[in-house]
Design a protein around this motif. Structure first.
Motif, PDB file in Angstrom:
ATOM      1  N   THR A 192       0.880  -1.649  -1.279  1.00 45.05           N
ATOM      2  CA  THR A 192       1.928  -0.816  -1.872  1.00 45.05           C
ATOM      3  C   THR A 192       1.680  -0.681  -3.367  1.00 45.05           C
ATOM      4  O   THR A 192       1.035  -1.530  -3.981  1.00 45.05           O
ATOM      5  CB  THR A 192       3.329  -1.427  -1.666  1.00 45.05           C
TER       6      THR A 192
ATOM      7  N   GLU B   3       9.974  -3.639   6.171  1.00 43.99           N
ATOM      8  CA  GLU B   3       9.530  -2.270   6.426  1.00 43.99           C
ATOM      9  C   GLU B   3       8.159  -2.021   5.801  1.00 43.99           C
ATOM     10  O   GLU B   3       7.303  -1.360   6.400  1.00 43.99           O
ATOM     11  CB  GLU B   3      10.558  -1.279   5.877  1.00 43.99           C
ATOM     12  N   ASN B   4       7.962  -2.532   4.579  1.00 44.19           N
ATOM     13  CA  ASN B   4       6.629  -2.429   3.958  1.00 44.19           C
ATOM     14  C   ASN B   4       5.569  -3.060   4.840  1.00 44.19           C
ATOM     15  O   ASN B   4       4.473  -2.511   5.020  1.00 44.19           O
ATOM     16  CB  ASN B   4       6.624  -3.118   2.592  1.00 44.19           C
ATOM     17  N   SER B   5       5.874  -4.225   5.391  1.00 43.52           N
ATOM     18  CA  SER B   5       4.905  -4.933   6.237  1.00 43.52           C
ATOM     19  C   SER B   5       4.562  -4.124   7.483  1.00 43.52           C
ATOM     20  O   SER B   5       3.391  -4.043   7.884  1.00 43.52           O
ATOM     21  CB  SER B   5       5.463  -6.303   6.643  1.00 43.52           C
ATOM     22  N   ARG B   6       5.573  -3.530   8.097  1.00 45.32           N
ATOM     23  CA  ARG B   6       5.321  -2.714   9.298  1.00 45.32           C
ATOM     24  C   ARG B   6       4.442  -1.509   8.961  1.00 45.32           C
ATOM     25  O   ARG B   6       3.523  -1.165   9.716  1.00 45.32           O
ATOM     26  CB  ARG B   6       6.646  -2.253   9.910  1.00 45.32           C
ATOM     27  N   GLU B   7       4.721  -0.873   7.826  1.00 47.70           N
ATOM     28  CA  GLU B   7       3.928   0.290   7.420  1.00 47.70           C
ATOM     29  C   GLU B   7       2.480  -0.106   7.118  1.00 47.70           C
ATOM     30  O   GLU B   7       1.541   0.599   7.501  1.00 47.70           O
ATOM     31  CB  GLU B   7       4.554   0.940   6.193  1.00 47.70           C
ATOM     32  N   ILE B   8       2.306  -1.223   6.428  1.00 47.75           N
ATOM     33  CA  ILE B   8       0.952  -1.682   6.092  1.00 47.75           C
ATOM     34  C   ILE B   8       0.153  -1.967   7.356  1.00 47.75           C
ATOM     35  O   ILE B   8      -0.995  -1.533   7.502  1.00 47.75           O
ATOM     36  CB  ILE B   8       1.018  -2.940   5.204  1.00 47.75           C
TER      37      ILE B   8
ATOM     38  N   SER C 237       0.656  -0.848  10.362  1.00 50.49           N
ATOM     39  CA  SER C 237       0.425   0.388  11.109  1.00 50.49           C
ATOM     40  C   SER C 237      -0.733   1.178  10.507  1.00 50.49           C
ATOM     41  O   SER C 237      -1.614   1.664  11.222  1.00 50.49           O
ATOM     42  CB  SER C 237       1.701   1.236  11.108  1.00 50.49           C
ATOM     43  N   ARG C 238      -0.749   1.327   9.184  1.00 53.85           N
ATOM     44  CA  ARG C 238      -1.808   2.088   8.521  1.00 53.85           C
ATOM     45  C   ARG C 238      -3.165   1.414   8.683  1.00 53.85           C
ATOM     46  O   ARG C 238      -4.187   2.081   8.889  1.00 53.85           O
ATOM     47  CB  ARG C 238      -1.480   2.249   7.037  1.00 53.85           C
TER      48      ARG C 238
ATOM     49  N   GLN D 198       4.480   0.169  -6.080  1.00 55.84           N
ATOM     50  CA  GLN D 198       5.877   0.501  -6.338  1.00 55.84           C
ATOM     51  C   GLN D 198       6.193   0.257  -7.812  1.00 55.84           C
ATOM     52  O   GLN D 198       6.425  -0.878  -8.243  1.00 55.84           O
ATOM     53  CB  GLN D 198       6.777  -0.339  -5.421  1.00 55.84           C
TER      54      GLN D 198
ATOM     55  N   THR E 118      -4.393   2.135   1.251  1.00 51.14           N
ATOM     56  CA  THR E 118      -4.586   1.385   2.495  1.00 51.14           C
ATOM     57  C   THR E 118      -5.972   0.756   2.464  1.00 51.14           C
ATOM     58  O   THR E 118      -6.973   1.445   2.254  1.00 51.14           O
ATOM     59  CB  THR E 118      -4.467   2.308   3.715  1.00 51.14           C
TER      60      THR E 118
END
Length: 310
Positions: A205, A218-223, A225-226, A207, A191
């Motif tokens: 990420t 989903e990757n974008s939302r996680e990034i 958020s973090r 991967q 992050t």
């Protein structure tokens, strides 16, 4: 000196003869023709170093993708030391030091505003050519070029038959958040928040083995958020753009010369790839090393073979 020229073409391998006649008609007979395959930060830096270090040569950069469509364009561009297990520590330190000194000089030059935190393509003082073309086989560059430098990254799986290199997918967000002036990076480095001249890069990420170049929601939302957990003001960020790049990972960086041979003909190839996520951090140092290998190849080509005595 002459500026680098950009040519776009889709001709086939058999048409390289006409290409050779067009581009090298007026060159001195002892001019070494160097082809650099790949136009990321590694390929372009290698081309510049060759033009500086190898006398009496012409350099052509050949790639099917140029900025802004390369993996280097997705990278956040932070200078962070990376390790390459098969390379001696003193050599890695040399590459990083040479790269740091090069970028530090740019940061303190009149061009700093234009370059920002990234190296940008521009005019090569010694002259050179830019050619948009997809290379299927390094041998198709023979006999139009005397030496080939392979900076194709992941393309080396096919071009060099190297199954050791694989992608590590990286997805980032580029956002407008001009109030962010300092970078923030968590302990694992997964992050991060890196401010740039035109946007802030949020990541990321890692991967392994994932070839997908399409952004994943989903990757974008996680990034996001973090990163917002590290810097809550990023909730106000706007103009969010998703970017994906495939890092060219390999157990060890490959920087060596190979002599290809077919039907009695030979073609020296300098391999320069496998930097993973460390390309920005050592690109100038390894490019200087690659240029030295090219210089050795050119010297060997110019040195007459000893005649046997009967």
């Amino acid at each position: 000196t002459r500026p680098a020229k950009h040519r776009e073409t889709s001709f086939g391998a058999r048409d390289f003869g006409a290409f050779q006649d067009c581009f090298f008609r007026d060159r001195p007979m002892d001019t070494a023709r160097i082809a650099v395959v790949g136009a990321g930060v590694v390929g372009l830096s290698t081309a510049v170093c060759i033009s500086k270090l190898v006398p009496r040569c012409s350099v052509t950069v050949i790639s099917d993708k140029f900025t802004p469509d390369t993996t280097s364009d997705v990278a956040a561009g932070m200078l962070i030391p990376h390790t390459y297990p098969d390379t001696p520590i003193h050599k890695q330190k040399q590459w990083f030091r040479e790269t740091f000194n090069h970028l530090f000089a740019i940061a303190n030059s009149a061009e700093a505003g234009d370059a920002g935190v990234h190296l940008v393509s521009g005019i090569k003082g010694s002259g050179g050519w830019i050619l948009t073309r997809r290379i299927e086989d390094l041998w198709e560059l023979h006999p139009s070029f005397d030496v080939v430098v392979n900076c194709s990254g992941l393309g080396s799986r096919e071009l060099a038959g190297d199954s050791k290199i694989f992608p590590v997918r990286g997805q980032v967000l580029q956002v407008q958040a001009p109030w962010v002036e300092h970078f923030i990076r968590d302990g694992s480095g997964l992050t991060y928040i890196y401010p740039g001249t035109s946007h802030v890069t949020l990541g990321g990420t890692r991967q392994k083995g994932d070839w997908n170049l399409s952004p994943d929601a989903e990757n974008s939302r996680e990034i996001l958020s973090r990163c917002c957990a590290l810097e809550p003001s990023l909730h106000r960020a706007c103009n969010i753009r998703e970017k994906v790049g495939l890092r060219p990972y390999r157990p060890g960086l490959r920087l060596q010369t190979e002599l290809l041979a077919r039907d009695g003909q030979r073609l020296p190839v300098v391999h320069h790839y496998g930097h993973g996520s460390g390309g920005i951090s050592v690109h100038w140092g390894t490019a200087l090393e690659a240029a030295r290998l090219v210089s050795e190849c050119v010297h060997a080509l110019r040195t007459p073979a000893p005649k046997s005595k009967l």
